[in-house]
Design a protein around this motif. Sequence first.
Motif, PDB file in Angstrom:
ATOM      1  N   VAL A 156      -7.916  -7.073   3.884  1.00 22.21           N
ATOM      2  CA  VAL A 156      -8.317  -6.213   5.002  1.00 22.21           C
ATOM      3  C   VAL A 156      -8.234  -4.774   4.528  1.00 22.21           C
ATOM      4  N   ASP A 157      -9.222  -3.984   4.917  1.00 18.86           N
ATOM      5  CA  ASP A 157      -9.192  -2.555   4.607  1.00 18.86           C
ATOM      6  C   ASP A 157      -8.108  -1.905   5.459  1.00 18.86           C
ATOM      7  N   PRO A 158      -6.982  -1.513   4.863  1.00 17.93           N
ATOM      8  CA  PRO A 158      -5.867  -1.008   5.677  1.00 17.93           C
ATOM      9  C   PRO A 158      -6.112   0.383   6.237  1.00 17.93           C
ATOM     10  N   ALA A 159      -7.157   1.075   5.750  1.00 13.53           N
ATOM     11  CA  ALA A 159      -7.402   2.436   6.211  1.00 13.53           C
ATOM     12  C   ALA A 159      -8.437   2.505   7.318  1.00 13.53           C
ATOM     13  N   HIS A 160      -9.045   1.391   7.657  1.00 13.58           N
ATOM     14  CA  HIS A 160     -10.085   1.456   8.693  1.00 13.58           C
ATOM     15  C   HIS A 160      -9.448   1.821  10.026  1.00 13.58           C
ATOM     16  N   PRO A 161      -9.972   2.829  10.710  1.00 13.94           N
ATOM     17  CA  PRO A 161      -9.333   3.277  11.963  1.00 13.94           C
ATOM     18  C   PRO A 161      -9.319   2.226  13.056  1.00 13.94           C
ATOM     19  N   GLU A 162     -10.190   1.221  12.997  1.00 11.68           N
ATOM     20  CA  GLU A 162     -10.191   0.165  14.012  1.00 11.68           C
ATOM     21  C   GLU A 162      -9.114  -0.876  13.753  1.00 11.68           C
ATOM     22  N   LEU A 163      -8.510  -0.861  12.560  1.00 10.14           N
ATOM     23  CA  LEU A 163      -7.551  -1.903  12.195  1.00 10.14           C
ATOM     24  C   LEU A 163      -6.175  -1.369  11.824  1.00 10.14           C
ATOM     25  N   ALA A 164      -6.097  -0.109  11.443  1.00  8.83           N
ATOM     26  CA  ALA A 164      -4.854   0.411  10.876  1.00  8.83           C
ATOM     27  C   ALA A 164      -3.660   0.191  11.798  1.00  8.83           C
ATOM     28  N   ALA A 165      -3.834   0.415  13.101  1.00  6.72           N
ATOM     29  CA  ALA A 165      -2.697   0.299  14.026  1.00  6.72           C
ATOM     30  C   ALA A 165      -2.280  -1.140  14.240  1.00  6.72           C
ATOM     31  N   ASN A 166      -3.194  -2.087  14.046  1.00  4.87           N
ATOM     32  CA  ASN A 166      -2.877  -3.494  14.314  1.00  4.87           C
ATOM     33  C   ASN A 166      -2.558  -4.287  13.062  1.00  4.87           C
ATOM     34  N   LEU A 167      -2.619  -3.657  11.896  1.00  5.95           N
ATOM     35  CA  LEU A 167      -2.316  -4.355  10.646  1.00  5.95           C
ATOM     36  C   LEU A 167      -0.833  -4.229  10.345  1.00  5.95           C
ATOM     37  N   GLN A 211      -1.645  -8.358  16.625  1.00  5.38           N
ATOM     38  CA  GLN A 211      -1.321  -7.889  15.283  1.00  5.38           C
ATOM     39  C   GLN A 211      -1.969  -8.802  14.239  1.00  5.38           C
ATOM     40  N   ILE A 212      -2.400  -8.183  13.136  1.00 10.13           N
ATOM     41  CA  ILE A 212      -3.031  -8.911  12.035  1.00 10.13           C
ATOM     42  C   ILE A 212      -2.089  -8.922  10.837  1.00 10.13           C
ATOM     43  N   MET A 213      -1.879 -10.084  10.301  1.00 15.25           N
ATOM     44  CA  MET A 213      -1.117 -10.273   9.065  1.00 15.25           C
ATOM     45  C   MET A 213      -2.132 -10.677   7.995  1.00 15.25           C
ATOM     46  N   ALA A 214      -2.468  -9.745   7.101  1.00 13.93           N
ATOM     47  CA  ALA A 214      -3.500  -9.999   6.097  1.00 13.93           C
ATOM     48  C   ALA A 214      -2.897 -10.684   4.878  1.00 13.93           C
ATOM     49  N   LEU A 215      -3.536 -11.767   4.460  1.00 10.65           N
ATOM     50  CA  LEU A 215      -3.096 -12.521   3.287  1.00 10.65           C
ATOM     51  C   LEU A 215      -4.294 -12.601   2.335  1.00 10.65           C
ATOM     52  N   ARG A 216      -4.314 -11.705   1.356  1.00 12.23           N
ATOM     53  CA  ARG A 216      -5.475 -11.578   0.470  1.00 12.23           C
ATOM     54  C   ARG A 216      -5.338 -12.555  -0.691  1.00 12.23           C
ATOM     55  N   ALA A 217      -6.250 -13.549  -0.707  1.00  8.70           N
ATOM     56  CA  ALA A 217      -6.147 -14.571  -1.752  1.00  8.70           C
ATOM     57  C   ALA A 217      -7.504 -15.063  -2.233  1.00  8.70           C
ATOM     58  N   ILE A 218      -8.594 -14.500  -1.736  1.00  5.04           N
ATOM     59  CA  ILE A 218      -9.927 -14.996  -2.062  1.00  5.04           C
ATOM     60  C   ILE A 218     -10.758 -13.847  -2.618  1.00  5.04           C
ATOM     61  N   ASP A 219     -11.600 -14.168  -3.613  1.00  7.26           N
ATOM     62  CA  ASP A 219     -12.489 -13.197  -4.245  1.00  7.26           C
ATOM     63  C   ASP A 219     -11.731 -12.117  -4.994  1.00  7.26           C
ATOM     64  N   GLY A 220     -10.601 -12.478  -5.601  1.00 10.85           N
ATOM     65  CA  GLY A 220      -9.896 -11.555  -6.472  1.00 10.85           C
ATOM     66  C   GLY A 220     -10.323 -11.764  -7.915  1.00 10.85           C
ATOM     67  N   PRO A 221      -9.775 -10.996  -8.808  1.00  5.66           N
ATOM     68  CA  PRO A 221     -10.091 -11.188 -10.230  1.00  5.66           C
ATOM     69  C   PRO A 221      -9.831 -12.632 -10.636  1.00  5.66           C
ATOM     70  N   GLU A 222     -10.822 -13.227 -11.319  1.00  3.86           N
ATOM     71  CA  GLU A 222     -10.756 -14.655 -11.580  1.00  3.86           C
ATOM     72  C   GLU A 222      -9.557 -15.046 -12.436  1.00  3.86           C
ATOM     73  N   SER A 223      -9.166 -14.167 -13.348  1.00  9.04           N
ATOM     74  CA  SER A 223      -8.047 -14.531 -14.221  1.00  9.04           C
ATOM     75  C   SER A 223      -6.751 -14.657 -13.437  1.00  9.04           C
ATOM     76  N   GLU A 224      -6.678 -13.981 -12.282  1.00 10.26           N
ATOM     77  CA  GLU A 224      -5.472 -14.080 -11.468  1.00 10.26           C
ATOM     78  C   GLU A 224      -5.540 -15.248 -10.504  1.00 10.26           C
ATOM     79  N   ARG A 225      -6.729 -15.781 -10.313  1.00  6.54           N
ATOM     80  CA  ARG A 225      -6.894 -16.766  -9.261  1.00  6.54           C
ATOM     81  C   ARG A 225      -6.995 -18.189  -9.791  1.00  6.54           C
TER      82      ARG A 225
END
Length: 779
Positions: A156-167, A211-225
């Motif tokens: 999730v883009d943590p700086a987006h003004p529509e999401l920052a307060a709820n992330l 509230q949003i709990m972001a768990l970033r695990a998809i479409d990352g650098p392939e060597s890490e995934r």
Amino acid sequence: MRFASSLLLTTALSFAIALPAQSQEFRTVRVGGETASPLLGGALLALLMFAIGAAGSDTRAAPPAPPPPPDPTPPDPDPVYAPPGGYQGSLRPRYVIGVTPYAGDPRLSAEPGDAGGFEVPEYLAGQFAGPINAATRYAEGAFGAGALVSVFDTGVDPAHPELAANLTNGLSHSYFSGPMTDLTGHGTHVAGIIAALRDGSGMHGVAPEAQIMALRAIDGPESERSGRFYENWEDAMLRSVEAGADVMNNSWTFVDQNGDPLRITGFADRAAAVTFFGSDLIGTMAYSAQQDLVSVYAAGNGNGGESSVAAGLPLLISELRDHWVSVVALGEDGLIADYSSRCGVAMSWCLAAPGTNLISVSAGGGYEFQSGSSMAAAVVSGSLALLKSNFPEITGATALRILKETARDLGEAGVDAVYGHGAIDLAAAMRPVGVLNVQMSGVMNERVAPLSGSGIVAPAGVASAFQAALSTSRLAVTDGYDRSFQVPMAAMVGTEGVTSPLPDLTRFTMRGASLGGPVETGTYLSRGAPVAGNALAMPDPSRFSGGHAGLIGDRAVSFTHMGEVASGLRFGVTGAHGAADGTGLASLSLSADIGSALFTVESGRVSERDGMLGARFHGAFGGVSATTEFLRASADLPLGRSGTLHLNASAGETSASGTGLLRSAHLRSESVGIGLSRVSDRTGSRMSIGLSRPVSVRGGELDVLVPIGVGAAADGVASSEVRTQSATLGVGAAEAPIDLQFGYEVPLGAARLGVAVSHRAGAPAGQGTSASFGVSFKF
């Protein structure tokens, strides 16, 4: 054990979802979503955003610079989880409903909030809140506050003004190196559909205060995934459980080398699923369900066909069925989208939601169109967050069940292979379902009374006082899912109608059998009854001096003995019994002739069983008994040779106790009357006319026990606690009505027969008028 085939498929997933399909109108985007044609979509979005006055871009912003090359040996996921969070179970605004407190009375309702006031441009912009009727929930004050949704996606883009307060940064986690980012915008778009802020610009999510709990695990650098997706997925479920998340959104699917979704029908049985996913991951799925985490999965963009393997897992893994849902996408016409997979064999745990051309936030700022079952899944996750926020007493399994059982049926009748249970409808999901009950103890369903048979029906001079005293209190009632709804207690007080007239028979007995002049000594037996009409009190055919004695009720029998204690001074004893309700009266009176005038003082007690001051208590309010001690004074003053002026005033003190919601009461009351009568010299008949005000409350207090809500569910188990509150409510003076009365009575030997008509001032034409008769015998 995880086999090589599953690792290959996982790797194939990484590449397949990153390659757009160039020949389709909707390009396949990462993890199960689609975007509109950039040119067409950008133009439409620009026009829409301009029309609603919203800020933001109509195209994606340039993605941030890629992260630095990863360490060759990625670290293990952080094993230290954040402290539990999620909803705290505080009572939130509820859907306020109307009630019919007693059969035969007009419907007394508290209208719900104005849903139209929330259907503003920001609400309409996303093009998903309207079709699911989200405004009906917002009108009652629920926006998702306290609910937590984990989003297992591209970040999730943590700086987006529509999401920052709820992330929730403290709970969010990236399984790749560096801070939280979203390189593709997919996770940001999904999170915006769930919980973008309601801030007056752009668009807002289904649950804009969740509230949003972001768990970033998809479409990352392939060597890490590579080879780690299952471990990350498993860890994300555990983190979600530990954080107290209500919902975990999974807007992605497994695809094969050709980019086609892997269907659940490609797996023959449970063993095949365990082989593909591994016993560890299957065990974690079952554990998350046991801990009441609801998992929402996109059915896939398979251009028809069965749900994806992840979405359809409950077919093979029965432990997941109460906490797992597959979501298919609807087009702008409200029917299944061409690109969407169907529910298929997963129809029993499948829902449909808007998924086509939805506008949400984009990574880097701004907004964009996207389409897909990914978007539809996010709509369902936001809806579940609203339910859990508004009803913390229900489990996640119950919230999902409600969403399925209240869905709008589409396609074939009932649950079908295309739409499953149908399209989600928050208006239906938020309304009470089944029989509504008033919880009468601190333990759920230990002692209940149906709301439909509960209420207070009182004379006008009492009802208005009760309504004012209860006007600040709300009563919690539960529906078929044990959800708590609030009912204004004042709406449960109705004004008495035709079903319960209150004749005042002592107005016959205290006058005796003589026509005019002093009351004679003797013993009298009286009986009276209403004839017709819907006035609130039986007319007085002789004079206007009943007062509190009128509380003895309908069709009572009265006995009076009058004895002379000195010249012009008489002592009376009266007893009356209401055969219908067991109400009783006992009084002592003293009458004196002073010149040609007659003055009377009476002291007595009225005992009411299942009532108080003429009011009747039903259902949850039942079990009330009261005693009223009163003092009455009256005067008959001669006017000319055959006319008389009648004056009467009565004051009372009432004490009551109850076994229902009303525990005790202490009230002051009064009644007054004035009238004129004339006796015929030829026939001895008497004609009378006058005004009277029935018994009305002048002040006091009520002690009530009010159920105010239900305890929050915890650890996947619904609470059995009913929260109650004891309150002492001040009762003010009530505005009492005025009755205009006309009476006529004639002597019949030792008896007297009277008839009368009464009309309530201010009553509508054709209403408020009644007739009655009475007879008195002298022995």
